[in-house]
Write a protein that holds these residues in place. Structure first.
Motif, PDB file in Angstrom:
ATOM      1  N   PHE A  86       0.723  -1.405  -0.145  1.00 18.21           N
ATOM      2  CA  PHE A  86       0.234  -0.062  -0.095  1.00 18.21           C
ATOM      3  C   PHE A  86       0.879   1.212   0.048  1.00 18.21           C
ATOM      4  O   PHE A  86       0.554   2.218  -0.427  1.00 18.21           O
ATOM      5  N   ARG A 126     -13.246  -3.484   1.121  1.00 18.08           N
ATOM      6  CA  ARG A 126     -13.432  -3.087   2.237  1.00 18.08           C
ATOM      7  C   ARG A 126     -13.860  -4.122   3.351  1.00 18.08           C
ATOM      8  O   ARG A 126     -13.322  -4.105   4.343  1.00 18.08           O
ATOM      9  N   SER A 129     -10.976  -6.166   3.885  1.00 19.41           N
ATOM     10  CA  SER A 129     -10.055  -5.675   4.938  1.00 19.41           C
ATOM     11  C   SER A 129     -10.457  -5.571   6.290  1.00 19.41           C
ATOM     12  O   SER A 129      -9.569  -5.989   7.201  1.00 19.41           O
ATOM     13  N   TYR A 133      -8.679  -7.298   9.447  1.00 20.45           N
ATOM     14  CA  TYR A 133      -8.366  -6.495  10.462  1.00 20.45           C
ATOM     15  C   TYR A 133      -8.687  -7.136  11.940  1.00 20.45           C
ATOM     16  O   TYR A 133      -7.880  -7.450  12.927  1.00 20.45           O
TER      17      TYR A 133
ATOM     18  N   ARG B 126     -12.489   2.021   3.330  1.00 23.30           N
ATOM     19  CA  ARG B 126     -11.568   1.022   2.945  1.00 23.30           C
ATOM     20  C   ARG B 126     -10.050   1.211   3.293  1.00 23.30           C
ATOM     21  O   ARG B 126      -9.319   0.630   3.734  1.00 23.30           O
ATOM     22  N   SER B 129      -9.203   1.160   7.006  1.00 23.04           N
ATOM     23  CA  SER B 129      -9.157  -0.599   7.364  1.00 23.04           C
ATOM     24  C   SER B 129      -7.925  -1.230   7.046  1.00 23.04           C
ATOM     25  O   SER B 129      -7.185  -1.731   7.711  1.00 23.04           O
ATOM     26  N   ASN B 130      -7.373  -0.512   5.924  1.00 22.18           N
ATOM     27  CA  ASN B 130      -5.897  -1.064   5.132  1.00 22.18           C
ATOM     28  C   ASN B 130      -5.069  -0.564   6.312  1.00 22.18           C
ATOM     29  O   ASN B 130      -4.028  -1.251   6.558  1.00 22.18           O
ATOM     30  N   TYR B 133      -5.282  -2.685   9.361  1.00 14.52           N
ATOM     31  CA  TYR B 133      -4.467  -3.926   9.276  1.00 14.52           C
ATOM     32  C   TYR B 133      -3.131  -3.919   9.291  1.00 14.52           C
ATOM     33  O   TYR B 133      -2.555  -4.674   9.916  1.00 14.52           O
ATOM     34  N   ILE B 134      -2.342  -2.906   8.582  1.00 11.48           N
ATOM     35  CA  ILE B 134      -1.102  -2.778   8.583  1.00 11.48           C
ATOM     36  C   ILE B 134      -0.403  -2.777   9.757  1.00 11.48           C
ATOM     37  O   ILE B 134       0.624  -3.332  10.327  1.00 11.48           O
TER      38      ILE B 134
END
Lengths: 186, 186
Positions: A86, A126, A129, A133, B126, B129-130, B133-134
């Motif tokens: 990302f 979304r 993800s 999460y 989205r 949320s990415n 997650y990271i």
């Protein structure tokens, strides 16, 4: 080949044939052999991978050469060094094959293009993800609880098929316990 | 009050005044005092919380009564038991206030409504949320590496302001180390 991806997306949102063909045209199929790398540390991260068949691992190798496994992936799972993907930086994690593998590759450019053009694909990603999460939050909690036996039993309950396909050494590297500790648990 | 949310969303996507007013109308503002609960274990999880001011913690209490902190949240952060929120089940995690707090509450129904009506809001969530997650993936990795000193230094580098506002006992519960270990590190 493509149908697995369609089934996977349609678990969240229905697609017309034309939509699916269009989406699929943004993916590139690739095959890798057991032990082959999909991603090595310091590589640019060009793709996210959707797994059609086979088994992979995402891991970090520490200064002492010890592997810490962040994630396994098999059919219908996604796997990537998402921080690097990302942010379009080089990989700090590696991905290699535990079994022969077929994947569909998706570049960040194509992912963003699809998300921008198709609201339902933005919705799909979304939702994926959010799911990722939640899985990571559970994993943090299980590591904080720091009870190897509970971590082992949780993994076994969540992913029983992993235990038939993944060598015990790798299960130990995922749980953050020694091979000897794992033997006492299993 | 609302402007903090607008600035926050506009870091990812621009909004018209009308769009922002419409979005904001789906949030409910609330205030909580230090030590007050926003969420208790076994409660239904009605809302995700966007923090306007103050400091909170999300945590699990184990069978021995020990707290394991999954996340802190301060201005501009979101905090929730996301597994329970997205699945509309009861909480397995608790949220309470380390300082007096002002939040904006967003129900899952309103979140899904906004995401469905406004593609740009689906895009915003989205992206958030990415990012989440990271951050979780990094946290898993730091717990697997299992070096308390490195975990401490990573947290200090990422969130220096936390150390001025969060009691040491809570930092220890976040890092998964004892209060005594933390004293040797800091």
């Amino acid at each position: 080949m493509g149908h697995k991806l369609r089934q996977h997306i349609e678990q969240i949102t229905p697609l017309s044939d034309a939509e699916f063909d269009y989406i699929l045209s943004h993916f590139t199929p690739r095959k890798y052999k057991k032990h082959q790398f999909l991603l090595q540390v310091d590589d640019p991260v060009r793709n996210d991978f959707f797994v059609l068949s086979g088994l992979l691992k995402l891991y970090h190798t520490d200064a002492e050469g010890k592997e810490h496994i962040l994630q396994f992936a098999m059919e219908d799972w996604w796997i990537c060094d998402y921080q690097a993907y990302f942010n379009q930086t080089n990989a700090t994690l590696a991905i290699d094959c535990i079994e022969d593998v077929e994947v569909l590759c998706l570049s960040l450019q194509n992912r963003d293009k699809l998300c921008s053009e198709l609201h339902k694909i933005e919705h799909f990603f979304r939702r994926k993800s959010n799911g990722g999460y939640i899985a990571m939050q559970r994993r943090v909690l299980s590591l904080l609880n720091n009870n190897a036996k509970e971590r082992y039993e949780q993994l076994l309950a969540q992913y029983p098929m992993l235990f038939q396909r993944v060598p015990k050494t790798l299960i130990a590297a995922y749980l953050g316990v020694s091979r000897e500790t794992l033997s006492r648990l299993s």
